[in-house]
Write an enzyme that holds these catalytic residues in place. Sequence first.
Site, PDB file in Angstrom:
ATOM      1  N   HIS A  47      48.503  48.283  25.768  1.00  0.00           N
ATOM      2  CA  HIS A  47      48.187  47.703  24.657  1.00  0.00           C
ATOM      3  C   HIS A  47      47.304  48.634  23.787  1.00  0.00           C
ATOM      4  CE1 HIS A  47      44.797  45.352  22.846  1.00  0.00           C
ATOM      5  NE2 HIS A  47      45.756  44.604  22.320  1.00  0.00           N
ATOM      6  N   GLU A  50      49.929  50.355  21.610  1.00  0.00           N
ATOM      7  CA  GLU A  50      50.183  49.583  20.637  1.00  0.00           C
ATOM      8  C   GLU A  50      49.342  49.643  19.577  1.00  0.00           C
ATOM      9  OE1 GLU A  50      49.510  45.155  19.089  1.00  0.00           O
ATOM     10  OE2 GLU A  50      50.094  45.325  21.546  1.00  0.00           O
ATOM     11  N   HIS A  51      48.000  49.837  19.821  1.00  0.00           N
ATOM     12  CA  HIS A  51      47.085  49.977  18.465  1.00  0.00           C
ATOM     13  C   HIS A  51      47.205  51.226  17.890  1.00  0.00           C
ATOM     14  CE1 HIS A  51      43.788  46.608  18.893  1.00  0.00           C
ATOM     15  NE2 HIS A  51      44.809  46.246  19.555  1.00  0.00           N
ATOM     16  N   GLU A 127      37.991  43.223  21.096  1.00  0.00           N
ATOM     17  CA  GLU A 127      38.909  42.416  21.278  1.00  0.00           C
ATOM     18  C   GLU A 127      38.853  41.716  22.844  1.00  0.00           C
ATOM     19  OE1 GLU A 127      43.667  41.870  21.104  1.00  0.00           O
ATOM     20  OE2 GLU A 127      42.899  43.987  21.037  1.00  0.00           O
TER      21      GLU A 127
END
Length: 419
Positions: A47, A50-51, A127
């Site tokens: 993840h 992905e950022h 997040e």
Amino acid sequence: MTIQLTTLANGFRVLTDHLPHLGTVTSGVWVGVGARNERPAVNGIAHFLEHMIFKGTESRDALGIALEIENRGGEFNAYTDYDVTAYYTQMAAKHVDVSCEIIGDIVLNSVFPEEEVEKERGVVIQEIGRYADEPEDVVYEALRRTAFDGQALGRPILGPKENVAGFGREHLFDYVSHYDPRRMVYVVSGNVDHGTVVRRAEALFGHLTAKDDPFQETVVNKGGAALLKRDAEQVHFMAAFPGVGTEDSASYALRHLANILGGGMTSRLFQEIREKRGLVYSVYAAPIQYVDGGALSFYAGTGPEEVAELVPVFFEELRKARDGVTAVELERSKEQMRFSVGKSLESTMRRADRFARTLLRTGEVRTIEQIFERIDAVTPEDVAAAANRVFAGPMAVSAVGKLDHLPSYEDMQGMLKAA
């Protein structure tokens, strides 16, 4: 058939979905690795990657990437799942050349600038904090942690804060090394020419070489309870049972079982728990499926006192399903599933995503007619067999809220087994 598929010499696949009546395209790379390919020490890295993949390449900085897309009216996005990561754009069809080139650039040439790593670390930690404030997300993560105890499938996609706090550029470069051409597919859905896309993909990805297989565990279903007390207005309750893989002969029977029990306003759980008794606002069932296994999950949200009535009724409906479903219920489920598949094919993004994920999981592309055949082939006896198979396995439950009136895990097991 609108689909054409070409496999390059190195195993990289190029799939186009030709829709000449559309003026837009979805274009992107889907990679068959995700959060289930992480060891505990790097949980969250897929993840985080992905950022970070939008934060600059050898020839573009983060703003330059965004401007090239948005100056043409397009959008750039990505997502991380347990078994796939996707990077894609949605743009006017006339800009497909730019889309293809930028996708290739970020996937192959991202440099992960140190200053961007530090900034994005804080964004991801925020997040994680946001999800921790949402009871439905907390109860779902607790359910996965229990149902897939000790496995990557039971760890959160975002990872724990302490992992994210320690991620550096070396972790990103190490994880992106899993991007083997044999586990990648470039998909373009819209008004495109297959041969042109293949030539572009060959130029961008044709040089990639095979990598070692990534870490991955076999799915093992576990039982147990994760009960998290909070001072809240609602009790969020979930249960999960061993599911079947996407290619298992019982896969579509399981999906029909989920739909009949908790898939809509006519489902058994909705009718009994919400309509007749007024115990919940939301109740549903959802299969969790991977090639090698998964789970059948259920959710209900109710009041702290009403949970004492809800739980026995919930398990009674599961018990009834083991005795079978009616032909009328199954036909309605088939109509609902056919509509859902048809509706998904009205969006280039959902088309691209469906074709890419199926190809990565199975090695083949399926037509809508083949999907409908699998939906329609299920009999009431198949659904009853799936119910008996699923509900005989270990049960995982999770709950968040004021739990004074929640029956014990042992009592729940008894409710499920009661004659």
